[in-house]
Design an enzyme around this catalytic site. Structure first.
Site, mmCIF file in Angstrom:
data_model
loop_
_atom_site.group_PDB
_atom_site.id
_atom_site.type_symbol
_atom_site.label_atom_id
_atom_site.label_comp_id
_atom_site.label_asym_id
_atom_site.label_seq_id
_atom_site.Cartn_x
_atom_site.Cartn_y
_atom_site.Cartn_z
ATOM 1 N N CYS A 23 66.115 -61.276 -47.178
ATOM 2 C CA CYS A 23 66.171 -59.814 -47.293
ATOM 3 C C CYS A 23 66.796 -59.494 -48.633
ATOM 4 O O CYS A 23 67.753 -60.155 -49.052
ATOM 5 C CB CYS A 23 66.995 -59.215 -46.160
ATOM 6 N N ASP A 42 61.036 -50.650 -52.359
ATOM 7 C CA ASP A 42 61.705 -51.220 -51.191
ATOM 8 C C ASP A 42 61.881 -50.099 -50.182
ATOM 9 O O ASP A 42 61.691 -48.918 -50.489
ATOM 10 C CB ASP A 42 63.062 -51.806 -51.605
ATOM 11 N N SER A 43 62.294 -50.482 -48.974
ATOM 12 C CA SER A 43 62.546 -49.481 -47.940
ATOM 13 C C SER A 43 63.773 -48.638 -48.255
ATOM 14 O O SER A 43 63.938 -47.550 -47.714
ATOM 15 C CB SER A 43 62.727 -50.152 -46.580
ATOM 16 N N GLU A 88 74.402 -51.551 -46.299
ATOM 17 C CA GLU A 88 74.092 -50.181 -46.746
ATOM 18 C C GLU A 88 75.324 -49.273 -46.653
ATOM 19 O O GLU A 88 75.505 -48.371 -47.461
ATOM 20 C CB GLU A 88 72.963 -49.585 -45.889
ATOM 21 N N CYS A 137 60.710 -56.024 -50.908
ATOM 22 C CA CYS A 137 61.126 -55.846 -49.520
ATOM 23 C C CYS A 137 60.422 -56.907 -48.700
ATOM 24 O O CYS A 137 59.188 -57.013 -48.755
ATOM 25 C CB CYS A 137 60.734 -54.450 -49.040
ATOM 26 N N HIS A 173 68.677 -57.183 -49.467
ATOM 27 C CA HIS A 173 70.074 -56.748 -49.366
ATOM 28 C C HIS A 173 71.042 -57.931 -49.457
ATOM 29 O O HIS A 173 72.185 -57.780 -49.895
ATOM 30 C CB HIS A 173 70.322 -56.052 -48.025
#
Length: 273
Positions: free
Chosen positions: A192, A16-17, A160, A79, A194
Site C-alpha cells: 500500500c 491515488d484514492s 491518514e 494505488c 501509505h
C-alpha cells in the site's frame, strides 16, 4: 513513428484514492526532478480498499479523463487497490494517448529477480490481498516463490489520521506483524502506498531478519525506464507540481507533509459535480 503525439515536456499524471500516493510522487520527483507532475487524490471516495471493483473502475476512468485533459504523457496508478481493479481497463481506455504504469508490476519483477525458491510476505488492504493479484503474478513467474498475505485494514486510517511513530501505531503494527500468517517470511512487501510512512517501524520490528520492500522507489525507477525507453524523459529545467483532491479537508492538508516530505498546497477539484 512511435509517440508522435507524446512529448517529453508533457506532465506525469499520478493518482491515488487519497494522499498516500504522495509517497510515490515524492520518490518520482526525487529521481526525476525535471518532470512536471499532476497528482490527483480522490479523497471524496477513500479508501478504495473497501470499495467494489465497479466503483474503483468508475472513479479511475473519471480521473484518467482529467489527467488526459491536462496533457499527461504517463498515467501512474499510485494505488494498489486501483492497480488491482482498474489497471487493465485504464490501459485499454487510455490507449495510445498516454503510457500507463501501476505500482504492482515493478515489485513483482523485483521479487522474481531476488527471491526465487523463497517465502515472501505481503501486507495490504482487503481489496489488494483478497484479489490475489500478487499471488497470481508471482506464480506466473515460475520461480517457486511462496507468498503469504495478510490484510491490514487498520493501517491506512491510522496513517491518514497521523497516528505514526507512537505507542498506538506500534501496538497495531505488533498485532499484525506477529500474526501467524507472516511466520517464516524472508521479505515483506508493503502493499500500500501509505505504508512507506511506517517502514522505519516495520524495519525496527524485524531488525536484520528480512528485507522490507517499499514499492515507491521501485515504481519511480520503473517510470524512469519507461520514459527512457519511449524517448519521453524531460531532462531540462525543474518540473512543476500540482496537487488536486476531490474533497478538501484541513486534516488532509496538514498530513501532506508527512507523505511528500515538504509542504504541499492542495487544490480542490470536485470531479463528480
Amino acid at each position: 513513428m512511435e509517440n508522435n503525439l507524446l512529448r517529453p515536456e508533457q506532465p506525469l499524471g499520478i493518482f491515488d484514492s487519497g494522499i498516500g500516493g504522495l509517497t510515490v510522487a515524492h520518490a518520482v520527483t526525487r529521481l526525476l526532478p525535471s518532470e512536471s507532475i499532476i497528482y490527483f487524490g480522490d479523497t471524496a471516495h477513500l479508501p478504495y480498499g473497501d470499495k467494489s471493483t465497479a466503483a474503483i473502475q468508475a472513479y479511475s476512468i473519471k480521473i484518467c479523463d482529467l489527467l488526459l485533459q491536462q496533457g499527461a504523457k504517463v498515467i501512474l496508478i499510485a494505488c494498489n487497490s486501483a492497480s488491482v481493479s482498474a489497471y487493465d481497463l485504464v490501459r485499454e481506455y487510455v490507449g495510445s494517448r498516454a503510457k500507463v504504469l501501476n505500482v504492482i508490476d515493478p515489485v513483482v519483477h523485483y521479487i522474481g529477480e531476488n527471491y526465487a525458491n523463497r517465502t515472501v510476505g505481503l501486507i495490504g488492504t482487503r481489496r489488494t490481498v483478497s484479489s490475489g493479484v500478487y499471488r497470481q503474478k508471482i506464480k506466473a513467474l515460475r520461480r517457486n516463490i511462496t507468498l503469504k498475505s495478510l490484510a491490514t485494514p487498520l493501517l491506512v486510517p491510522m496513517i491518514e489520521e497521523g497516528f505514526v511513530h507512537n505507542r498506538l501505531s506500534q501496538y497495531i503494527l505488533d498485532m499484525y506483524l506477529t500474526h501467524k500468517q507472516l511466520e517464516s517470511v524472508e521479505a515483506l512487501i508493503l502493499g500500500c502506498t501509505h505504508y512507506p510512512l511506517i517502514r522505519p517501524e516495520v524495519e525496527a520490528y524485524y531488525g536484520d531478519r528480512l528485507e522490507v520492500i517499499d514499492s515507491s522507489e521501485m515504481v519511480a525507477r520503473a517510470l524512469y525506464q519507461l520514459l527512457e525507453e519511449h524517448h519521453l524523459l524531460n531532462q531540462s529545467g525543474e518540473g512543476t507540481k500540482r496537487f488536486l483532491v476531490s474533497d478538501f479537508t484541513r486534516t488532509f492538508q496538514s498530513q501532506t507533509r508527512l507523505f511528500f516530505g515538504e509542504k504541499v498546497e492542495l487544490e480542490t477539484y470536485p470531479l463528480w459535480e
